[in-house]
Scaffold this motif. Structure first.
Motif, PDB file in Angstrom:
ATOM      1  N   LYS A 348       0.828  -1.199   0.000  1.00  0.00           N
ATOM      2  CA  LYS A 348       0.000   0.000   0.000  1.00  0.00           C
ATOM      3  C   LYS A 348       0.867   1.255   0.000  1.00  0.00           C
ATOM      4  O   LYS A 348       0.579   2.223  -0.732  1.00  0.00           O
ATOM      5  N   TYR A 349       1.932   1.230   0.805  1.00  0.00           N
ATOM      6  CA  TYR A 349       2.850   2.371   0.875  1.00  0.00           C
ATOM      7  C   TYR A 349       3.484   2.644  -0.484  1.00  0.00           C
ATOM      8  O   TYR A 349       3.524   3.802  -0.945  1.00  0.00           O
ATOM      9  N   ARG A 351       2.390   1.671  -3.504  1.00  0.00           N
ATOM     10  CA  ARG A 351       1.353   2.093  -4.460  1.00  0.00           C
ATOM     11  C   ARG A 351       0.978   3.553  -4.247  1.00  0.00           C
ATOM     12  O   ARG A 351       0.925   4.343  -5.211  1.00  0.00           O
ATOM     13  N   GLU A 352       0.726   3.942  -3.009  1.00  0.00           N
ATOM     14  CA  GLU A 352       0.291   5.315  -2.738  1.00  0.00           C
ATOM     15  C   GLU A 352       1.370   6.319  -3.074  1.00  0.00           C
ATOM     16  O   GLU A 352       1.058   7.441  -3.530  1.00  0.00           O
ATOM     17  N   LYS A 356       1.180   9.438  -5.574  1.00  0.00           N
ATOM     18  CA  LYS A 356       1.495  10.751  -5.022  1.00  0.00           C
ATOM     19  C   LYS A 356       2.566  11.459  -5.847  1.00  0.00           C
ATOM     20  O   LYS A 356       2.455  12.662  -6.143  1.00  0.00           O
TER      21      LYS A 356
END
Length: 408
Positions: A348-349, A351-352, A356
């Motif tokens: 998740k980190y 991907r985000e 960003k």
């Protein structure tokens, strides 16, 4: 369509390889003897419950039961890996922290509660087993683990203490978190015998005791009598809290091997004091007292925290076929839950942050993304590549006995 299954080189757990072939049945060959339960363990429980102020229903209170003070960060002797002459490691180090000498951590009341919960007869039967990694082990050397979440409310509160987590993080030099249940609340016990014939085997005079200690320290560290033999931890950091080691006892310290292959004993800790080592890269053992005294420690594993990173924990010395106190189904439930949660958070980190960076006009860094994917792939492989159905070469692995400088 026929699916071809991979043929692994070690599909069988073989006792001759130093492994426990009954690991799925919770190692019935390694149960704690009735003699030990009826005599030495009951004696320990009686000693605790006979104290006038002992309360078996006491709840954990960090303000009372954690006795660490901020000034101990400065007064505690610590060592970097460089100061221990360790320049090569079998896995990458996380920080330069090597070890910390004993520092005050838990009150006597907290120590008694951990012992009381952990040595109950039903806990011994359900979670305790004789060792498979010890040197010169007897009926009085055993491990307890995996019990805190379900059967040790006070003990589990210590494991989950945010205050202790912050202490470990400050010493280690980066944010840390306690890891999965089966690798926390590990009791490592060597009890004093009440058997008169067994007592006769211990050295009697101060001269005999000093001679035996000197002989051990001058020789091969792998031959020092221990309840947990020479090894690397499978967790990043081990926090070792002493629960029982009388002042008159000789020996019983955590013993580390420095980069020049010298044996160094961490100073004898007082009850309630803790030591820390980066056990994933620091070779060490838990030595037994050379005198007839209890040595009971409380070991908790920690790893670097945060979604931005992945932990470096392994199965090597903790999987059920090696460490008999690990209950097969419970252990692997805990393992998968911990490892996959870390992986989920990290995915998740990543991907985000890709999204960003795009939205902030920074573009896409292909090389950096590929490197992250390679690390993720390696991490996923390490989730299973040491499981019993995949990899069971002779134990201990060769690097446990290698000199640091011979590590690749």
């Amino acid at each position: 369509m026929t699916v071809q299954t991979q043929q692994y080189p070690y599909p069988q757990v073989i006792r001759e390889n130093g492994l426990i072939d009954t690991y799925k049945d919770f190692a019935p060959t390694h149960v704690i003897p009735e003699k030990t339960k009826a005599n030495e363990i009951q004696l320990l429980l009686n000693k605790i419950t006979s104290k006038p102020d002992f309360d078996p229903n006491m709840k954990f209170d960090a303000s009372k039961h954690i006795i660490f003070k901020p000034e101990y960060f400065k007064s505690t002797k610590t060592f970097t890996l460089d100061e221990l002459n360790i320049n090569k490691t079998h896995v990458p180090k996380v920080t330069d922290f090597g070890a910390a000498f004993p520092f005050p951590l838990l009150s006597p009341e907290a120590v008694d509660m951990i012992l009381y919960e952990s040595f109950q007869p039903q806990i011994i039967d359900k979670y305790a087993r004789l060792p498979n990694l010890a040197t010169n082990a007897t009926r009085l050397d055993f491990h307890i683990g995996g019990h805190a979440v379900s059967d040790g409310q006070f003990t589990n509160s210590i494991v989950n203490s945010k205050e202790i987590e912050d202490i470990v993080s400050t010493f280690f030099g980066c944010p840390m978190e306690h890891i999965y249940n089966s690798e926390c609340a590990h009791i490592n016990a060597s009890l004093a015998t009440t058997d008169e014939k067994e007592i006769e085997k211990y050295p009697k005079t101060e001269e005999e005791i000093k001679s035996l200690i000197s002989k051990q320290d001058a020789g091969d560290g792998d031959k020092i009598p221990s309840s947990l033999g020479l090894h690397y931890d499978s967790t990043t950091v081990a926090l070792v809290i002493m629960l029982d080691l009388p002042e008159e006892a000789v020996g019983g310290q955590t013993t580390i091997i420095t980069g020049d292959e010298k044996t160094v004993r961490v100073p004898e800790p007082r009850v309630g004091y803790a030591t820390m080592i980066q056990g994933r890269v620091l070779k060490h053992l838990a030595s037994k007292p050379v005198t007839n005294h209890n040595r009971i420690s409380f070991v908790n594993g920690y790893a670097a925290s945060g979604a931005h990173t992945l932990d470096n924990t392994a199965l090597t010395s903790t999987k059920p076929s090696v460490l008999p106190r690990a209950r097969y189904d419970l252990f692997y439930k805990d393992w998968v839950e911990y490892k996959f949660k870390r992986l989920e958070d990290h995915l998740k980190y990543v991907r985000e942050n890709v999204v960003k960076d795009y939205e902030e006009g920074k573009g896409f860094d292909q090389e950096a993304f590929v490197e992250k994917c390679i690390n993720i792939e390696k991490y996923l492989t390490k989730c299973y590549d040491e499981m019993e159905c995949v990899n069971n070469p002779p134990y201990p692995p060769p690097h446990f006995k290698m000199a640091y400088e011979d590590l690749s």
